[in-house]
Scaffold this motif. Sequence first.
Motif, PDB file in Angstrom:
ATOM      1  N   GLU A 141       6.389   7.320  -1.069  1.00 39.14           N
ATOM      2  CA  GLU A 141       6.118   6.481  -1.847  1.00 39.14           C
ATOM      3  C   GLU A 141       5.290   4.913  -0.776  1.00 39.14           C
ATOM      4  O   GLU A 141       4.297   5.244  -0.475  1.00 39.14           O
ATOM      5  CB  GLU A 141       7.144   5.687  -2.649  1.00 39.14           C
ATOM      6  CG  GLU A 141       7.734   7.341  -3.211  1.00 39.14           C
ATOM      7  CD  GLU A 141       6.868   7.671  -4.423  1.00 39.14           C
ATOM      8  OE1 GLU A 141       5.456   6.550  -4.820  1.00 39.14           O
ATOM      9  OE2 GLU A 141       6.912   8.828  -3.878  1.00 39.14           O
ATOM     10  N   ALA A 142       6.067   4.054  -1.033  1.00 33.58           N
ATOM     11  CA  ALA A 142       5.416   2.523  -0.345  1.00 33.58           C
ATOM     12  C   ALA A 142       6.077   2.140   0.144  1.00 33.58           C
ATOM     13  O   ALA A 142       6.508   1.389   1.354  1.00 33.58           O
ATOM     14  CB  ALA A 142       5.575   1.500  -1.805  1.00 33.58           C
TER      15      ALA A 142
ATOM     16  N   PRO B  39       0.914  -1.092   0.016  1.00 38.41           N
ATOM     17  CA  PRO B  39      -0.297   0.027  -0.330  1.00 38.41           C
ATOM     18  C   PRO B  39       1.015   1.363   0.281  1.00 38.41           C
ATOM     19  O   PRO B  39       1.904   1.014   0.649  1.00 38.41           O
ATOM     20  CB  PRO B  39      -0.307  -0.038   1.897  1.00 38.41           C
ATOM     21  CG  PRO B  39       0.229  -0.754   1.906  1.00 38.41           C
ATOM     22  CD  PRO B  39       0.592  -1.886   1.400  1.00 38.41           C
ATOM     23  N   VAL B  40      -0.024   2.306  -0.950  1.00 38.59           N
ATOM     24  CA  VAL B  40       0.930   3.574  -0.600  1.00 38.59           C
ATOM     25  C   VAL B  40      -0.341   5.136   0.320  1.00 38.59           C
ATOM     26  O   VAL B  40      -1.087   4.830  -0.684  1.00 38.59           O
ATOM     27  CB  VAL B  40       1.098   4.338  -2.172  1.00 38.59           C
ATOM     28  CG1 VAL B  40       1.714   5.193  -2.407  1.00 38.59           C
ATOM     29  CG2 VAL B  40       2.078   3.221  -3.224  1.00 38.59           C
ATOM     30  N   HIS B  41       0.378   5.286   1.594  1.00 36.36           N
ATOM     31  CA  HIS B  41      -0.209   5.782   2.214  1.00 36.36           C
ATOM     32  C   HIS B  41      -0.026   7.196   1.633  1.00 36.36           C
ATOM     33  O   HIS B  41       0.963   7.921   1.882  1.00 36.36           O
ATOM     34  CB  HIS B  41      -0.436   5.241   3.867  1.00 36.36           C
ATOM     35  CG  HIS B  41      -0.580   4.464   3.699  1.00 36.36           C
ATOM     36  ND1 HIS B  41      -1.924   4.046   4.423  1.00 36.36           N
ATOM     37  CD2 HIS B  41      -0.046   2.620   3.955  1.00 36.36           C
ATOM     38  CE1 HIS B  41      -2.542   2.659   4.489  1.00 36.36           C
ATOM     39  NE2 HIS B  41      -1.599   1.884   4.012  1.00 36.36           N
ATOM     40  N   ALA B  42      -0.236   8.014   2.221  1.00 42.94           N
ATOM     41  CA  ALA B  42      -0.653   9.753   2.206  1.00 42.94           C
ATOM     42  C   ALA B  42      -0.960  10.070   3.765  1.00 42.94           C
ATOM     43  O   ALA B  42      -1.505  10.727   4.294  1.00 42.94           O
ATOM     44  CB  ALA B  42      -2.309  10.121   1.653  1.00 42.94           C
ATOM     45  N   MET B  43       0.238   9.663   4.401  1.00 45.10           N
ATOM     46  CA  MET B  43       0.393  10.133   5.961  1.00 45.10           C
ATOM     47  C   MET B  43       1.541  10.518   6.056  1.00 45.10           C
ATOM     48  O   MET B  43       2.329  10.270   5.400  1.00 45.10           O
ATOM     49  CB  MET B  43      -0.671   9.583   7.021  1.00 45.10           C
ATOM     50  CG  MET B  43      -1.368   8.593   6.548  1.00 45.10           C
ATOM     51  SD  MET B  43      -2.152   6.434   7.254  1.00 45.10           S
ATOM     52  CE  MET B  43      -3.823   7.154   7.280  1.00 45.10           C
ATOM     53  N   GLU B  44       1.817  11.287   7.335  1.00 48.06           N
ATOM     54  CA  GLU B  44       3.361  11.821   8.099  1.00 48.06           C
ATOM     55  C   GLU B  44       3.664  10.696   7.903  1.00 48.06           C
ATOM     56  O   GLU B  44       2.985   9.456   8.634  1.00 48.06           O
ATOM     57  CB  GLU B  44       3.056  12.689   8.996  1.00 48.06           C
ATOM     58  CG  GLU B  44       4.206  13.073   9.029  1.00 48.06           C
ATOM     59  CD  GLU B  44       4.263  13.908  10.849  1.00 48.06           C
ATOM     60  OE1 GLU B  44       5.676  14.517  10.883  1.00 48.06           O
ATOM     61  OE2 GLU B  44       3.403  14.161  11.142  1.00 48.06           O
TER      62      GLU B  44
ATOM     63  N   ALA C 106       1.581  -0.494  -4.693  1.00 51.63           N
ATOM     64  CA  ALA C 106       2.224  -0.663  -5.711  1.00 51.63           C
ATOM     65  C   ALA C 106       2.991  -1.813  -5.910  1.00 51.63           C
ATOM     66  O   ALA C 106       2.899  -2.620  -4.745  1.00 51.63           O
ATOM     67  CB  ALA C 106       4.112   0.660  -5.456  1.00 51.63           C
ATOM     68  N   VAL C 107       3.551  -2.707  -6.670  1.00 52.97           N
ATOM     69  CA  VAL C 107       4.206  -4.341  -7.035  1.00 52.97           C
ATOM     70  C   VAL C 107       5.759  -3.506  -6.370  1.00 52.97           C
ATOM     71  O   VAL C 107       6.833  -3.035  -7.829  1.00 52.97           O
ATOM     72  CB  VAL C 107       3.716  -4.400  -8.109  1.00 52.97           C
ATOM     73  CG1 VAL C 107       4.985  -5.850  -7.876  1.00 52.97           C
ATOM     74  CG2 VAL C 107       1.989  -4.867  -8.157  1.00 52.97           C
ATOM     75  N   LEU C 108       6.340  -4.466  -5.310  1.00 56.46           N
ATOM     76  CA  LEU C 108       7.421  -3.354  -5.346  1.00 56.46           C
ATOM     77  C   LEU C 108       8.856  -5.194  -6.017  1.00 56.46           C
ATOM     78  O   LEU C 108       8.592  -5.748  -5.761  1.00 56.46           O
ATOM     79  CB  LEU C 108       8.166  -3.439  -3.837  1.00 56.46           C
ATOM     80  CG  LEU C 108       7.115  -2.681  -3.158  1.00 56.46           C
ATOM     81  CD1 LEU C 108       8.280  -1.843  -1.699  1.00 56.46           C
ATOM     82  CD2 LEU C 108       7.378  -1.490  -3.855  1.00 56.46           C
TER      83      LEU C 108
END
Length: 252
Positions: A81-82, A72-77, A232-234
């Motif tokens: 990115e992933a 998962p790619v999170h939008a948090m402090e 994302a696929v790492l």
Amino acid sequence: MYDWPVLQPANDRFWRTLVERLRDAGIDAPGELNRHDNHAALRGRDDLLLAQTCGLPFNTRLKDRVRYVATPVHAMEGCREARYSSAIVTRRGFDPDRRTPEALRGLRLAVNGTDSWSGYEVVKRWFAAGGTPMPAPHLVSGGHLRSMQAVAEGQADVAAIDAIALGLARNHLPELAGHLQVIGWTESRPAPPFVTAGPADDETVAALRTALHDALATEPGIREALGLRSVAVLAADAYAAMIPAESRTAIS
């Protein structure tokens, strides 16, 4: 992993959205999330369709029992990115000069579990980087939410809370988050991955990735509620460094 009561309605919406897409792809996805069985045992079952796990067990005891799906790619402090970090937190009003590992010696440490990267293993590394051994845990809480509650209520003095859990608390449990202050951040690592059963075939993995991507791309309410931007696929070795420090020493 982040299925607190306040988050369950959003997780249920997310799952229903995934189910629609998976069934369209010919996968007989269950209509409801399993909240009854032991989660640790579920992650090792051959009929597991989708779960999320901490990077440490993913790379240790689950290594040959699950297949990686996506990150998962999170939008948090604390997330970029992933990747994610952990926040070192104390109660609000705690001595602002005590922000280093050395200054925190002797305090009561809460950890979520000794098999956790973000609440235990990374804490050992944070203290070690400051030239100080990590104090023995005063409390093993069982989860980041309970660790935050322990610090806020004075049952512990300090804890490492992963950035995702802290961000969710700030968004959904602001009163709890308001009792905490961040005094430092740990190193970053790939965020807890989504996984499926070890025997799953490539077609199932591909369908899960597509469903996750499409659900988040088309459901802004889910993205906002869960702080999720995308997945994302790492690379296959992205989690390779997430092992206990003593194991890394033994094999280096």
